[in-house]
Motif scaffolding. Structure first.
Motif, PDB file in Angstrom:
ATOM      1  N   ASN A  59     113.903  53.978  70.762  1.00 23.68           N
ATOM      2  CA  ASN A  59     113.843  52.788  71.579  1.00 23.68           C
ATOM      3  C   ASN A  59     113.711  51.540  70.719  1.00 23.68           C
ATOM      4  N   LYS A  60     114.294  50.466  71.203  1.00 20.93           N
ATOM      5  CA  LYS A  60     114.126  49.156  70.593  1.00 20.93           C
ATOM      6  C   LYS A  60     113.345  48.308  71.582  1.00 20.93           C
ATOM      7  N   ILE A  61     112.268  47.700  71.090  1.00 15.10           N
ATOM      8  CA  ILE A  61     111.398  46.894  71.950  1.00 15.10           C
ATOM      9  C   ILE A  61     111.307  45.489  71.376  1.00 15.10           C
ATOM     10  N   ILE A  62     111.458  44.520  72.252  1.00 14.64           N
ATOM     11  CA  ILE A  62     111.213  43.133  71.877  1.00 14.64           C
ATOM     12  C   ILE A  62     110.000  42.686  72.671  1.00 14.64           C
ATOM     13  N   GLN A  63     108.995  42.227  71.953  1.00 20.06           N
ATOM     14  CA  GLN A  63     107.762  41.791  72.623  1.00 20.06           C
ATOM     15  C   GLN A  63     107.281  40.496  72.013  1.00 20.06           C
ATOM     16  N   GLN A  64     106.480  39.792  72.797  1.00 21.44           N
ATOM     17  CA  GLN A  64     105.841  38.575  72.305  1.00 21.44           C
ATOM     18  C   GLN A  64     104.335  38.790  72.327  1.00 21.44           C
ATOM     19  N   CYS A  65     103.672  38.174  71.344  1.00 20.28           N
ATOM     20  CA  CYS A  65     102.218  38.319  71.214  1.00 20.28           C
ATOM     21  C   CYS A  65     101.574  36.966  70.950  1.00 20.28           C
ATOM     22  N   ILE A  66     100.366  36.832  71.437  1.00 22.29           N
ATOM     23  CA  ILE A  66      99.525  35.686  71.087  1.00 22.29           C
ATOM     24  C   ILE A  66      98.443  36.213  70.161  1.00 22.29           C
ATOM     25  N   HIS A  67      98.300  35.584  69.003  1.00 23.27           N
ATOM     26  CA  HIS A  67      97.290  35.967  68.024  1.00 23.27           C
ATOM     27  C   HIS A  67      96.252  34.859  67.954  1.00 23.27           C
ATOM     28  N   ARG A  68      94.985  35.245  68.083  1.00 19.22           N
ATOM     29  CA  ARG A  68      93.875  34.296  67.982  1.00 19.22           C
ATOM     30  C   ARG A  68      92.920  34.795  66.909  1.00 19.22           C
ATOM     31  N   ARG A  69      92.374  33.856  66.185  1.00 13.56           N
ATOM     32  CA  ARG A  69      91.394  34.208  65.144  1.00 13.56           C
ATOM     33  C   ARG A  69      90.112  33.432  65.436  1.00 13.56           C
ATOM     34  N   PRO A  70      89.247  33.991  66.301  1.00 10.52           N
ATOM     35  CA  PRO A  70      88.040  33.273  66.704  1.00 10.52           C
ATOM     36  C   PRO A  70      87.015  33.098  65.590  1.00 10.52           C
ATOM     37  N   SER A  71      87.133  33.924  64.546  1.00 11.98           N
ATOM     38  CA  SER A  71      86.254  33.801  63.381  1.00 11.98           C
ATOM     39  C   SER A  71      87.027  34.331  62.172  1.00 11.98           C
ATOM     40  N   PRO A  72      86.575  34.017  60.960  1.00 17.74           N
ATOM     41  CA  PRO A  72      87.315  34.459  59.766  1.00 17.74           C
ATOM     42  C   PRO A  72      87.469  35.980  59.646  1.00 17.74           C
ATOM     43  N   ASP A  73      86.591  36.734  60.305  1.00 19.50           N
ATOM     44  CA  ASP A  73      86.622  38.193  60.168  1.00 19.50           C
ATOM     45  C   ASP A  73      87.195  38.920  61.384  1.00 19.50           C
ATOM     46  N   LYS A  74      87.766  38.158  62.342  1.00 19.44           N
ATOM     47  CA  LYS A  74      88.217  38.779  63.588  1.00 19.44           C
ATOM     48  C   LYS A  74      89.580  38.246  64.001  1.00 19.44           C
ATOM     49  N   LEU A  75      90.460  39.168  64.407  1.00 22.25           N
ATOM     50  CA  LEU A  75      91.788  38.827  64.902  1.00 22.25           C
ATOM     51  C   LEU A  75      91.976  39.505  66.248  1.00 22.25           C
ATOM     52  N   ILE A  76      92.370  38.715  67.245  1.00 25.32           N
ATOM     53  CA  ILE A  76      92.634  39.249  68.578  1.00 25.32           C
ATOM     54  C   ILE A  76      94.103  38.989  68.896  1.00 25.32           C
ATOM     55  N   THR A  77      94.821  40.066  69.202  1.00 20.53           N
ATOM     56  CA  THR A  77      96.235  39.975  69.541  1.00 20.53           C
ATOM     57  C   THR A  77      96.426  40.468  70.965  1.00 20.53           C
ATOM     58  N   ILE A  79      99.429  41.233  73.690  1.00 21.34           N
ATOM     59  CA  ILE A  79     100.865  41.389  73.911  1.00 21.34           C
ATOM     60  C   ILE A  79     101.180  40.764  75.269  1.00 21.34           C
ATOM     61  N   ILE A  80     102.076  39.768  75.265  1.00 28.04           N
ATOM     62  CA  ILE A  80     102.325  39.014  76.504  1.00 28.04           C
ATOM     63  C   ILE A  80     103.679  39.337  77.145  1.00 28.04           C
ATOM     64  N   SER A  81     104.493  40.159  76.495  1.00 33.24           N
ATOM     65  CA  SER A  81     105.731  40.627  77.121  1.00 33.24           C
ATOM     66  C   SER A  81     106.100  41.971  76.522  1.00 33.24           C
ATOM     67  N   GLY A  82     106.916  42.711  77.260  1.00 30.50           N
ATOM     68  CA  GLY A  82     107.328  44.031  76.797  1.00 30.50           C
ATOM     69  C   GLY A  82     106.596  45.130  77.544  1.00 30.50           C
ATOM     70  N   PRO A  83     106.869  46.394  77.217  1.00 34.76           N
ATOM     71  CA  PRO A  83     106.277  47.521  77.953  1.00 34.76           C
ATOM     72  C   PRO A  83     104.767  47.655  77.784  1.00 34.76           C
ATOM     73  N   ALA A  84     104.198  47.026  76.755  1.00 39.61           N
ATOM     74  CA  ALA A  84     102.737  47.081  76.547  1.00 39.61           C
ATOM     75  C   ALA A  84     102.085  45.746  76.908  1.00 39.61           C
ATOM     76  N   LYS A  85     102.732  44.977  77.807  1.00 37.12           N
ATOM     77  CA  LYS A  85     102.210  43.673  78.230  1.00 37.12           C
ATOM     78  C   LYS A  85     100.753  43.801  78.676  1.00 37.12           C
ATOM     79  N   ASN A  86      99.945  42.836  78.281  1.00 37.15           N
ATOM     80  CA  ASN A  86      98.506  42.746  78.578  1.00 37.15           C
ATOM     81  C   ASN A  86      97.640  43.649  77.696  1.00 37.15           C
TER      82      ASN A  86
END
Length: 145
Positions: A59-77, A79-86
């Protein structure tokens, strides 16, 4: 689903790799075909990724993600589109005596069509993230020598 890995590389180097979105294909060349930054501001980065899987599901999947870094040691991603949305992936890097403890928490959400593959997708996510982090660790340690 959550799990942790202990790696020898410094947390700051691992986070640098994790947030270098356009170069992420360096660490996941088989599945991640491209990453394009769509929007970038002080708080967030929005990317579009093209993923290609050649396992049981070809399968080929195209998805969009929002990445936030609330602190230097933490990354929150998120997925805002695609089969794994939310789906939300939280990665936290904690300095430990001999390197970094990386804790990964994945709140996996799948479309109805993809839900039947949830056990397989969970396994693939864990394997892919672990392999990516181990590669990052290796590169970080090579860079120090």
């Amino acid at each position: 689903m959550d799990f942790s890995l202990n790696l020898s590389a410094p947390s700051i180097k691992l986070m640098d790799f994790l947030t270098d979105y356009e170069n992420m294909t360096r660490f996941v060349p088989m599945q991640l075909k491209s990453v394009t930054i769509i929007e970038k501001n002080m708080d967030t980065v929005i990317t579009e990724e093209v993923l290609e899987f050649k396992t049981i599901i070809k399968n080929k999947i195209i998805q969009q993600c929002i990445h936030r870094r609330p602190s230097p040691d933490k990354l929150i991603t998120e997925i805002i589109s695609g089969p794994a949305k939310n789906t939300i992936i939280t990665i936290k890097c904690k300095d430990i005596e001999n390197g970094t403890e990386v804790h990964i928490d994945i709140d996996l959400k799948l479309s109805l069509k993809a839900k039947i593959f949830q056990p397989l997708i969970k396994k693939v996510y864990k394997q892919a993230l672990s392999a990516t982090l181990y590669k990052m660790n290796t590169v970080a340690m090579e860079d120090q020598t």
